[in-house]
Design a protein around this motif. Structure first.
Motif, PDB file in Angstrom:
ATOM      1  N   GLN A  36      36.373  37.281  22.795  1.00  0.00           N
ATOM      2  CA  GLN A  36      35.800  38.233  23.739  1.00  0.00           C
ATOM      3  C   GLN A  36      35.141  37.520  24.914  1.00  0.00           C
ATOM      4  O   GLN A  36      34.733  36.360  24.810  1.00  0.00           O
ATOM      5  N   CYS A  37      35.048  38.242  26.015  1.00  0.00           N
ATOM      6  CA  CYS A  37      34.393  37.733  27.214  1.00  0.00           C
ATOM      7  C   CYS A  37      32.895  38.020  27.116  1.00  0.00           C
ATOM      8  O   CYS A  37      32.495  39.117  26.727  1.00  0.00           O
ATOM      9  N   THR A  38      32.063  37.052  27.445  1.00  0.00           N
ATOM     10  CA  THR A  38      30.616  37.217  27.308  1.00  0.00           C
ATOM     11  C   THR A  38      29.902  37.484  28.632  1.00  0.00           C
ATOM     12  O   THR A  38      28.680  37.624  28.661  1.00  0.00           O
ATOM     13  N   LYS A  39      30.675  37.565  29.716  1.00  0.00           N
ATOM     14  CA  LYS A  39      30.066  37.834  31.017  1.00  0.00           C
ATOM     15  C   LYS A  39      31.089  38.492  31.928  1.00  0.00           C
ATOM     16  O   LYS A  39      32.234  38.059  32.004  1.00  0.00           O
ATOM     17  N   SER A  40      30.678  39.538  32.607  1.00  0.00           N
ATOM     18  CA  SER A  40      31.588  40.229  33.519  1.00  0.00           C
ATOM     19  C   SER A  40      31.961  39.339  34.698  1.00  0.00           C
ATOM     20  O   SER A  40      31.132  38.575  35.210  1.00  0.00           O
ATOM     21  N   SER A  41      33.209  39.431  35.099  1.00  0.00           N
ATOM     22  CA  SER A  41      33.699  38.682  36.249  1.00  0.00           C
ATOM     23  C   SER A  41      34.872  39.451  36.839  1.00  0.00           C
ATOM     24  O   SER A  41      35.231  40.527  36.353  1.00  0.00           O
ATOM     25  N   ARG A  42      35.489  38.897  37.852  1.00  0.00           N
ATOM     26  CA  ARG A  42      36.643  39.578  38.436  1.00  0.00           C
ATOM     27  C   ARG A  42      37.861  39.498  37.521  1.00  0.00           C
ATOM     28  O   ARG A  42      38.857  40.180  37.743  1.00  0.00           O
ATOM     29  N   TRP A  43      37.778  38.644  36.479  1.00  0.00           N
ATOM     30  CA  TRP A  43      38.907  38.478  35.563  1.00  0.00           C
ATOM     31  C   TRP A  43      38.762  39.310  34.291  1.00  0.00           C
ATOM     32  O   TRP A  43      39.747  39.624  33.641  1.00  0.00           O
ATOM     33  N   ALA A  44      37.537  39.668  33.917  1.00  0.00           N
ATOM     34  CA  ALA A  44      37.326  40.418  32.678  1.00  0.00           C
ATOM     35  C   ALA A  44      35.949  41.066  32.677  1.00  0.00           C
ATOM     36  O   ALA A  44      35.033  40.621  33.373  1.00  0.00           O
ATOM     37  N   LYS A  45      35.819  42.114  31.858  1.00  0.00           N
ATOM     38  CA  LYS A  45      34.545  42.799  31.705  1.00  0.00           C
ATOM     39  C   LYS A  45      33.764  42.205  30.538  1.00  0.00           C
ATOM     40  O   LYS A  45      34.334  41.594  29.642  1.00  0.00           O
ATOM     41  N   LEU A  46      32.466  42.408  30.543  1.00  0.00           N
ATOM     42  CA  LEU A  46      31.624  41.969  29.442  1.00  0.00           C
ATOM     43  C   LEU A  46      32.109  42.595  28.136  1.00  0.00           C
ATOM     44  O   LEU A  46      32.280  43.808  28.043  1.00  0.00           O
ATOM     45  N   GLY A  47      32.357  41.763  27.125  1.00  0.00           N
ATOM     46  CA  GLY A  47      32.790  42.251  25.825  1.00  0.00           C
ATOM     47  C   GLY A  47      34.275  42.515  25.703  1.00  0.00           C
ATOM     48  O   GLY A  47      34.753  42.890  24.624  1.00  0.00           O
TER      49      GLY A  47
END
Length: 203
Positions: free
Chosen positions: A90-101
């Motif tokens: 899972q992603c742990t921080k929102s970015s332009r590539w993915a949302k948090l979680g």
């Protein structure tokens, strides 16, 4: 598809007083971890064991993105409940590539809990491929299975993926053993191939 396997002599595994599997010389060893959890954390990536926090709709979305068919949610949940080991990313921080979680990758392994296990459903979000997530999830899932005392770990791989799995310690068709799958056939004799668990190349 070709069968690839990581295997070792089962008699080399015993239990210590606490009941944990002890790996002796000559048995299957956990694969080396090429990139640590801490290194991935700096890239806002986290590996999670278990299925309790998995959103089934999101998992189906991931399957669809990599070319797998969507699964019936009730059957998918039942499959996860009967899976020996689940590893997802899972992603742990929102970015332009993915949302948090957001779920970035997934893999699971079925097993009898003692002698053998098979890895299924390896999937990495196409936007996050070629950064080592596929390799990393296989390394961690295989390490979990070996640590659990399982002496034979298998998976199915398309020909263009075999080289990658060989680098991770898997062997192509050991002793001439070939993977086979039962297929239904139509009245014309043409196989009706189910793509439910057809593996894709992890990146």
């Amino acid at each position: 598809m070709l069968g690839v396997v990581a295997t070792a002599a089962a008699e080399g595994i015993s239990l210590n007083k606490a009941g944990w599997a002890v790996l002796h010389e000559g048995t299957l060893q956990p694969p080396p971890i090429s990139k640590t959890d801490e290194q991935f954390a700096s890239d806002n990536v986290q590996f999670v064991e278990g299925y309790a926090d998995i959103n089934l709709a999101e998992l189906n979305d991931l399957f669809e993105k990599v070319g797998f068919p969507r699964r019936d949610p009730a059957k998918l949940l039942l499959a996860l409940e009967h899976t020996h080991s689940v590893m997802w990313i899972q992603c742990t921080k929102s970015s332009r590539w993915a949302k948090l979680g957001q779920m970035l990758g997934f893999a699971r392994a079925t097993s009898d809990g003692a002698l053998s296990a098979t890895i299924w459903d390896v999937a990495v979000n196409p936007s996050w491929q070629r950064v080592g997530l596929g390799r990393a999830v296989i390394e961690r899932l295989t390490a979990r299975l070996v640590t659990d005392g399982i002496s034979t770990v298998t998976l199915y791989a398309e020909p263009n993926v075999v080289g990658l799995y060989e680098k991770l310690g898997f062997v192509r068709d050991p002793d001439g053993i070939r993977g086979m799958a039962f297929q239904r056939k139509s009245k014309t004799g043409k196989a009706l191939i189910e793509r439910t668990n057809r593996p894709r190349r992890p990146r």
